[in-house]
Design a protein around this motif. Structure first.
Motif, PDB file in Angstrom:
ATOM      1  N   SER A 177      -3.047   9.520   6.709  1.00  0.00           N
ATOM      2  CA  SER A 177      -1.584   9.441   6.655  1.00  0.00           C
ATOM      3  C   SER A 177      -0.910  10.789   6.898  1.00  0.00           C
ATOM      4  O   SER A 177       0.147  10.859   7.540  1.00  0.00           O
ATOM      5  N   GLY A 178      -1.510  11.862   6.389  1.00  0.00           N
ATOM      6  CA  GLY A 178      -0.914  13.190   6.585  1.00  0.00           C
ATOM      7  C   GLY A 178      -0.861  13.557   8.061  1.00  0.00           C
ATOM      8  O   GLY A 178       0.114  14.162   8.532  1.00  0.00           O
ATOM      9  N   VAL A 208      -6.446  -4.732   2.773  1.00  0.00           N
ATOM     10  CA  VAL A 208      -7.684  -3.984   2.536  1.00  0.00           C
ATOM     11  C   VAL A 208      -8.482  -4.573   1.359  1.00  0.00           C
ATOM     12  O   VAL A 208      -9.675  -4.320   1.230  1.00  0.00           O
ATOM     13  N   PHE A 209      -7.796  -5.364   0.526  1.00  0.00           N
ATOM     14  CA  PHE A 209      -8.479  -5.955  -0.628  1.00  0.00           C
ATOM     15  C   PHE A 209      -8.787  -7.448  -0.419  1.00  0.00           C
ATOM     16  O   PHE A 209      -9.116  -8.152  -1.372  1.00  0.00           O
ATOM     17  N   SER A 223       0.818  -1.223   0.000  1.00  0.00           N
ATOM     18  CA  SER A 223       0.000   0.000   0.000  1.00  0.00           C
ATOM     19  C   SER A 223       0.849   1.269   0.000  1.00  0.00           C
ATOM     20  O   SER A 223       1.761   1.439   0.811  1.00  0.00           O
ATOM     21  N   VAL A 224       0.502   2.170  -0.902  1.00  0.00           N
ATOM     22  CA  VAL A 224       1.209   3.444  -1.023  1.00  0.00           C
ATOM     23  C   VAL A 224       1.142   4.239   0.276  1.00  0.00           C
ATOM     24  O   VAL A 224       2.155   4.725   0.792  1.00  0.00           O
ATOM     25  N   TYR A 244      -2.271  10.802  -6.511  1.00  0.00           N
ATOM     26  CA  TYR A 244      -2.457   9.405  -6.090  1.00  0.00           C
ATOM     27  C   TYR A 244      -3.357   8.645  -7.057  1.00  0.00           C
ATOM     28  O   TYR A 244      -2.981   7.613  -7.611  1.00  0.00           O
ATOM     29  N   ILE A 294      -6.418   1.810   4.507  1.00  0.00           N
ATOM     30  CA  ILE A 294      -5.176   1.624   5.254  1.00  0.00           C
ATOM     31  C   ILE A 294      -4.238   2.781   4.913  1.00  0.00           C
ATOM     32  O   ILE A 294      -4.317   3.299   3.791  1.00  0.00           O
TER      33      ILE A 294
HETATM   34  N1  LIG Z   1      -6.841   9.488   3.102  1.00  0.00           N
HETATM   35  C1  LIG Z   1      -6.266   8.191   3.428  1.00  0.00           C
HETATM   36  C2  LIG Z   1      -6.081   7.424   2.129  1.00  0.00           C
HETATM   37  C3  LIG Z   1      -5.594   6.021   2.357  1.00  0.00           C
HETATM   38  C4  LIG Z   1      -5.817   5.137   1.132  1.00  0.00           C
HETATM   39  O1  LIG Z   1      -6.417   5.530   0.119  1.00  0.00           O
HETATM   40  N2  LIG Z   1      -5.332   3.896   1.247  1.00  0.00           N
HETATM   41  C5  LIG Z   1      -5.544   2.925   0.212  1.00  0.00           C
HETATM   42  C6  LIG Z   1      -4.351   1.994   0.090  1.00  0.00           C
HETATM   43  S1  LIG Z   1      -2.884   2.807  -0.368  1.00  0.00           S
HETATM   44  C7  LIG Z   1      -6.741   2.076   0.559  1.00  0.00           C
HETATM   45  O2  LIG Z   1      -6.981   1.774   1.704  1.00  0.00           O
HETATM   46  N3  LIG Z   1      -7.512   1.672  -0.450  1.00  0.00           N
HETATM   47  C8  LIG Z   1      -8.605   0.785  -0.280  1.00  0.00           C
HETATM   48  C9  LIG Z   1      -9.854   1.256  -0.930  1.00  0.00           C
HETATM   49  O3  LIG Z   1      -9.876   2.367  -1.475  1.00  0.00           O
HETATM   50  O4  LIG Z   1     -10.838   0.498  -0.870  1.00  0.00           O
HETATM   51  C10 LIG Z   1      -4.948   8.390   4.154  1.00  0.00           C
HETATM   52  O5  LIG Z   1      -4.312   9.436   3.952  1.00  0.00           O
HETATM   53  O6  LIG Z   1      -4.545   7.530   4.942  1.00  0.00           O
END
Ligand SMILES: N[C@@H](CCC(=O)N[C@@H](CS)C(=O)NCC(=O)O)C(=O)O
Length: 214
Positions: free
Chosen positions: A68-69, A36-37, A12-13, A107, A55
């Motif tokens: 994350s921020g 998460v997937f 995960s990024v 992103y 995540i």
């Molecule tokens: N705003 C969130 C974004 C986190 C995010 O988009 N994580 C992705 C993985 S890198 C995720 O959980 N994706 C799952 C989904 O969108 O269902 C943060 O800054 O932590």
């Protein structure tokens, strides 16, 4: 102080962004795997940590945090180690601006619309949506050009040490450049090439590399 816990996945990024902040501060941490997937969905108690089901999530000494921020800023303020935000207010504002551009524009474009579409979709037997990739590449170019225009003269975005802006960008660029079109866009700019080579060699990047990178 106890070791912080990062709940997330190595692919995960955003999990990598948080891990990189800890790595740059040289803070030992635990990674609790959350896929998460996963076909079975998230563990039932995970939504109590991250109600949007994304995540990563984070916990330190009983203090729970998500986004994350917010997590990386908490890490920077809480732990000893090199400061990850520049002090002069203009550079500080630029770092926040770059992080916002990455969250708002880069992103989805770099990771989902280019990397996932070009690399992951075919790996899973699907056909890449060429229209989606083509329009994403226009936005990707705007992202890269804009961030380059905000860079200072140092070795990293805003000076001679990495900031949270560099930490936020590197995991996105790492996946974007897996796509030939992404690599080509990066190769068009000496600043981006030099930045990537420096960032990619940092111990934190090496320690958090996932199988998605070749
Ligand atoms: N705003 C969130 C974004 C986190 C995010 O988009 N994580 C992705 C993985 S890198 C995720 O959980 N994706 C799952 C989904 O969108 O269902 C943060 O800054 O932590």
């Amino acid at each position: 102080m106890n070791e912080p816990i990062v709940y997330g996945a190595s692919y995960s990024v955003y999990t990598r962004i948080v891990r990189l902040a800890l790595e740059e501060k040289r803070v030992p941490y635990q990674l609790e795997e959350i896929d998460v997937f996963a076909e079975d969905g998230l563990p039932t108690d995970y939504l109590a940590r991250q109600p949007f089901g994304k995540i990563p999530a984070f916990e330190h000494d009983g203090f729970r945090l998500f986004e994350s921020g917010a997590i990386t800023r908490y890490i920077d303020e809480t732990f000893e180690g090199p400061a990850l935000m520049p002090e002069p207010v203009h550079e500080w504002a630029r770092a926040n601006q770059i992080i916002s551009i990455l969250d708002s524009h880069a992103y989805r474009t770099l990771v989902w619309d280019v990397f996932v579409e070009r690399i992951r979709v075919p790996q899973k037997g699907g056909d890449a949506d060429e229209g989606k990739i083509a329009s994403a590449l226009e936005c990707a170019e705007t992202c890269l050009d804009t961030i380059e225009s905000l860079m200072g003269d140092g070795s990293y975005f805003l000076g001679n040490f990495p900031t949270l802006a560099d930490v936020h960008a590197a995991p996105m660029i790492a996946l974007f450049r897996q796509a030939p079109e992404g690599k080509e866009l990066i190769q068009k700019s000496v600043r981006w090439i030099e930045w990537w080579n420096r960032m990619n060699d940092r111990p934190g990047m090496i320690n958090t590399r996932s199988e998605l990178e070749t």
